[in-house]
Scaffold this active site. Sequence first.
Site, mmCIF file in Angstrom:
data_model
loop_
_atom_site.group_PDB
_atom_site.id
_atom_site.type_symbol
_atom_site.label_atom_id
_atom_site.label_comp_id
_atom_site.label_asym_id
_atom_site.label_seq_id
_atom_site.Cartn_x
_atom_site.Cartn_y
_atom_site.Cartn_z
ATOM 1 N N HIS A 222 38.159 6.043 37.438
ATOM 2 C CA HIS A 222 38.812 4.745 37.301
ATOM 3 C C HIS A 222 38.851 4.269 35.853
ATOM 4 O O HIS A 222 39.533 3.284 35.539
ATOM 5 C CB HIS A 222 38.149 3.695 38.206
ATOM 6 C CG HIS A 222 36.774 3.269 37.789
ATOM 7 N ND1 HIS A 222 35.625 3.850 38.285
ATOM 8 C CD2 HIS A 222 36.359 2.305 36.918
ATOM 9 C CE1 HIS A 222 34.562 3.250 37.762
ATOM 10 N NE2 HIS A 222 34.989 2.310 36.925
ATOM 11 N N ASP B 289 35.293 9.941 42.074
ATOM 12 C CA ASP B 289 35.428 8.991 40.968
ATOM 13 C C ASP B 289 34.879 9.594 39.668
ATOM 14 O O ASP B 289 34.130 8.952 38.935
ATOM 15 C CB ASP B 289 34.721 7.673 41.301
ATOM 16 C CG ASP B 289 35.120 6.561 40.333
ATOM 17 O OD1 ASP B 289 36.160 6.680 39.667
ATOM 18 O OD2 ASP B 289 34.327 5.603 40.191
ATOM 19 N N SER C 67 30.913 1.698 33.024
ATOM 20 C CA SER C 67 31.366 2.774 33.914
ATOM 21 C C SER C 67 31.541 4.075 33.149
ATOM 22 O O SER C 67 32.159 4.110 32.071
ATOM 23 C CB SER C 67 32.689 2.396 34.569
ATOM 24 O OG SER C 67 32.506 1.288 35.410
#
Length: 592
Positions: free
Chosen positions: A319, A352, A435
């Site tokens: 992402h 992910d 992230s």
Amino acid sequence: MVGAGTGVAGAEGDFELGDPLGRANSEGDYELTAPRDSTDTEGDFALAGPVPAAALPAAALPTETPADPPVHDRSTEPFDAVGQGPAEPATGRPEPASVSDSTSTPPYGVPGPWAPAPPVQHPATAPAPGTAIPAPPPPPAHGTPLTQGAATSGPPKDHDAPPPPEAPRTPSHNSPVPSSAPAPENPLPPQPSGRTPWQNYDPWAPVAAPLQQTGAAVDTPRRRTRRALLAGALLLALLAGGVGGVVGAYLERSHGGGNVVELPQAAEEPRGRAPDSVAGIAARALPSVVTLHVSGAEESGTGTGFVLDDRGHILTNNHVVEPAGTDGEISVTFHSGDTAKATVVGRDSGYDLAVVEVSGVSGLKPMTLGNSDNVQVGDPVVAIGAPFDLEGTVTSGIISAKERPITAGGGSGGGTDVSYVDALQTDAPINPGNSGGPLLDSRARVVGINSAIRSADDGSGSGTGQAGSIGLGFAIPVNQAKRVAEELINTGKATHPVIGVTLDMDYTGDGARVGTKSSDGGPAVTEGGPGDRAGLEAGDVITEVDGRRIHSGDELIVKTRAHRPGDRLELTLKREGREKNVSLVLGSSDGA
């Protein structure tokens, strides 16, 4: 004038020897008597009889004086040279005996170079050490008339006194022998205060400081000590001055300004830290952590990644790079501040995870990978990332839980919509921008990839509130990430382990229920697939995987994807109210 070593000549002022005590034929001292018909025509002088005791200095008198014998005035009766009888007539007086002994005391009355023998003296009190002995006055100039005789009206001046003899000799009272040296022009006069020239020399006096050729005193230990003390005092003064200057400068700096305030501060300490401390972990890990800035046609974002190898491969979340699409731009900033462009090697939305690559960069430092199976709840961890674009941010916490089934990277909203991850839960602060960053153990090894957080909304229900950490962060276990990264680098895509069934995601009961049909309208159990071969049927409710309880379809997917294709699973299920155990081998499918 007096001839050297001659007999008595009545008209020339010569003298003859006479016994001062009137003792004939006896050995002893003698006195000089005037000749019977002497006339001073040449300026010579005579001693008129023995010197009275009162005129002699105290040092010249014997300490114990015996009773004086009666004195007979025999000044008119000459004696021979040795005092043995009347002298011969003037025309034939014999020469003194022992003339060969040039070192004996000359006879009284014979003019120089002999001087009158000094009286016997006792040792005088030695002067104090270091007391200088005054030098004798210089001799009168040649031809200067001397004070006449002892009959002068007063003692002669000090400057008229002759110098002492150069080498005084011990007087001999038994054998006076005249010397053959020439006589001086002027005989020696009496000395001041009744002193004779011999009294200027004291054989018992202490030797003064040795003299140099210049006449100055030779260097002595006392003088050297004084010089050493003086040098030490000067050196001490210089040191005291230097110390005083330093102290004064310090005081001036500290208190001289009046209004200047200087606060106490700790001294500088070594920069090194223990390897297992947060600072030690961060120091080793930061050179391998990068910040990614992604921009695309519709959106942009910031995330974190870390170096996998020296070929330029970097692992991050899917992402994070997803906004770039197919024609966007990805910029990588290293801890050193250098930047480089990156391209996507492969990405997988189901895990992910994504891998990007930079080229033309040297000196890369790969991150060491750990083993997430070894992690225990309560272990300390450190998270590194760029929350809100604050690159190189370090936070720390512990492992709060393991195998948390979450869905990761499946939607928008700063990474809050994540799925299908059997995640590690941590209370280390993680925020948007973290992230893709590493979660490190106490040995600076990667045990997880920070991917998702649970945050509280603003209470308005609008969903527009800024997400932030509340101590609930989730990371993809590194064992799963390692397998996926290797597949993405090698093939550009990752494979997913599958059971071969379609799940009913609307089921609200406990466990994961197999649906009645697939999404395309076909059967829920894939014909020939792993589930079909294990005997699964539509409507079965799977309650355990490998002996661990599951409560939803998402948990079953998470547990399945925590394995590799080809792994065997042990399932517990309920069918028509009865419990049944089945075993199956996982299949494989390409990731979307």
